[in-house]
Motif scaffolding. Structure first.
Motif, PDB file in Angstrom:
ATOM      1  N   UNK A 293       0.740  -1.363   0.057  1.00 51.08           N
ATOM      2  CA  UNK A 293      -0.080  -0.052  -0.127  1.00 51.08           C
ATOM      3  C   UNK A 293       0.912   1.263  -0.150  1.00 51.08           C
ATOM      4  N   UNK A 294       2.159   1.077   0.035  1.00 52.57           N
ATOM      5  CA  UNK A 294       3.163   2.388   0.526  1.00 52.57           C
ATOM      6  C   UNK A 294       2.689   3.067   1.581  1.00 52.57           C
ATOM      7  N   UNK A 295       2.208   2.475   2.615  1.00 50.46           N
ATOM      8  CA  UNK A 295       1.613   3.205   3.813  1.00 50.46           C
ATOM      9  C   UNK A 295       2.786   3.617   4.495  1.00 50.46           C
ATOM     10  N   UNK A 296       2.421   4.826   5.089  1.00 53.42           N
ATOM     11  CA  UNK A 296       3.535   5.656   5.772  1.00 53.42           C
ATOM     12  C   UNK A 296       3.125   5.465   7.388  1.00 53.42           C
ATOM     13  N   UNK A 297       3.984   5.583   8.309  1.00 55.71           N
ATOM     14  CA  UNK A 297       3.659   5.258   9.483  1.00 55.71           C
ATOM     15  C   UNK A 297       3.979   6.428  10.423  1.00 55.71           C
ATOM     16  N   UNK A 298       3.170   7.434  11.085  1.00 55.94           N
ATOM     17  CA  UNK A 298       3.482   8.090  12.143  1.00 55.94           C
ATOM     18  C   UNK A 298       4.274   7.582  13.236  1.00 55.94           C
ATOM     19  N   UNK A 299       4.985   8.479  13.845  1.00 56.67           N
ATOM     20  CA  UNK A 299       5.907   7.969  14.837  1.00 56.67           C
ATOM     21  C   UNK A 299       5.104   7.115  15.921  1.00 56.67           C
ATOM     22  N   UNK A 300       4.356   7.542  16.520  1.00 54.86           N
ATOM     23  CA  UNK A 300       3.506   6.784  17.581  1.00 54.86           C
ATOM     24  C   UNK A 300       3.081   5.475  16.937  1.00 54.86           C
ATOM     25  N   UNK A 301       2.487   5.523  15.718  1.00 54.00           N
ATOM     26  CA  UNK A 301       2.179   3.908  15.151  1.00 54.00           C
ATOM     27  C   UNK A 301       3.488   3.231  15.012  1.00 54.00           C
ATOM     28  N   UNK A 302       4.441   3.784  14.551  1.00 54.37           N
ATOM     29  CA  UNK A 302       5.528   3.055  14.262  1.00 54.37           C
ATOM     30  C   UNK A 302       6.283   2.430  15.616  1.00 54.37           C
ATOM     31  N   UNK A 303       6.061   2.972  16.786  1.00 48.06           N
ATOM     32  CA  UNK A 303       6.604   2.752  18.134  1.00 48.06           C
ATOM     33  C   UNK A 303       5.480   1.393  18.453  1.00 48.06           C
ATOM     34  N   UNK A 304       4.217   1.637  18.157  1.00 49.49           N
ATOM     35  CA  UNK A 304       3.329   0.516  18.555  1.00 49.49           C
ATOM     36  C   UNK A 304       3.514  -0.793  17.914  1.00 49.49           C
ATOM     37  N   UNK A 305       3.891  -0.616  16.600  1.00 52.55           N
ATOM     38  CA  UNK A 305       4.221  -1.956  16.038  1.00 52.55           C
ATOM     39  C   UNK A 305       5.599  -2.417  16.071  1.00 52.55           C
ATOM     40  N   UNK A 306       6.650  -1.792  16.767  1.00 56.85           N
ATOM     41  CA  UNK A 306       7.926  -2.047  16.799  1.00 56.85           C
ATOM     42  C   UNK A 306       8.962  -1.575  15.873  1.00 56.85           C
ATOM     43  N   UNK A 307       8.732  -0.729  15.045  1.00 54.64           N
ATOM     44  CA  UNK A 307       9.404  -0.230  13.946  1.00 54.64           C
ATOM     45  C   UNK A 307      10.392   0.573  14.705  1.00 54.64           C
ATOM     46  N   UNK A 308       9.874   1.388  15.634  1.00 52.51           N
ATOM     47  CA  UNK A 308      11.092   2.273  16.464  1.00 52.51           C
ATOM     48  C   UNK A 308      10.992   1.648  17.914  1.00 52.51           C
TER      49      UNK A 308
END
Length: 255
Positions: free
Chosen positions: A165-180
């Protein structure tokens, strides 16, 4: 060594690499990739440096992506070579570096920028960060390891969806899913990264190097055996003797 696209500084056993192409939102071009490879090699061989932090200049972007102008006319063979060289000299090199690398993600980390952050050992993001792999909008897929590293961080299903989907994650979401690992205010990003780096720098560099090596094998069938072997090898290292002696003497170890 002199760099055109990077700023390098060292302080208190910490090396800081700042990608400095603000007009291009720190986009990765061939020269920058080569300079980053050299800079990481330089800091890895510097015995005074225990931890490396990687960030982008300014407040808008860590790395906004690859420099599309450089490869817009490439054919298949050239595209394959682009990915192979980039992975070999930089992205895989960072992942397997003997010293820990922290990505301090400020602003955009898109395409090759997110792939660069994912090749680091972990990521701290500012609250204005935006992360994603939009390559399919160009008719491509991630070529610097994104299809391999993203599933390991956020799971196969989420990675499939994000890439397709070429989805982009905001910082809060990135933290929730373990990306950061965590999100902090922009002005706290480098201080927080340095605080974490200082904690790491206090510990045994030999043990940390082994930990990186073994953790990188955690998704292979060699991981447990590698852990056993590394655990045993460390008993013969001077750091083990210093660490245990310091513990028994109730003092801080001097690694």
């Amino acid at each position: 060594m002199t760099y055109n696209n990077l700023e390098i500084s060292t302080e208190d056993k910490i090396g800081l690499i700042t990608i400095n192409r603000p007009k291009a939102l720190n986009a990765l071009n061939k020269e920058t990739i080569e300079e980053l490879s050299n800079a990481f090699g330089e800091l890895e061989s510097n015995e005074d440096i225990r931890v490396i932090i990687l960030t982008g200049s300014g407040e808008k972007a860590f790395v906004a992506g690859a420099d599309i102008k450089e490869f817009k006319d490439f054919d298949g063979k050239q595209g394959q070579q682009l990915a192979q060289v980039g992975q070999t000299i930089l992205f895989n090199k960072i992942e397997n570096l003997k010293k820990p690398v922290i990505a301090a993600v400020n602003g955009y980390a898109l395409g090759g920028g997110l792939e660069l952050a994912m090749s680091c050992h972990f990521r701290i993001a500012s609250d204005n960060a935006l992360l994603g792999l939009p390559e399919v909008t160009l008719g491509l897929i991630p070529g610097y390891g994104g299809t391999q590293r993203l599933p390991k961080l956020i799971g196969k299903g989420r990675a499939m969806q994000a890439i397709m989907t070429a989805e982009m994650f905001k910082a809060e979401k990135a933290e929730q899913i373990g990306l950061v690992n965590e999100v902090v205010a922009l002005e706290e990003l480098l201080p927080r990264a340095k605080k974490i780096a200082s904690k790491i720098a206090f510990n045994s560099p030999v043990a940390i190097s082994k930990a990186i090596e073994v953790i990188n094998l955690s998704d292979s069938d060699k991981g447990f055996e590698a852990e056993i072997n590394a655990f045993g090898e460390l008993f013969d290292a001077e750091d083990f003797k210093e660490g245990t002696t310091a513990f028994l003497d109730k003092r801080k170890p001097n690694f």
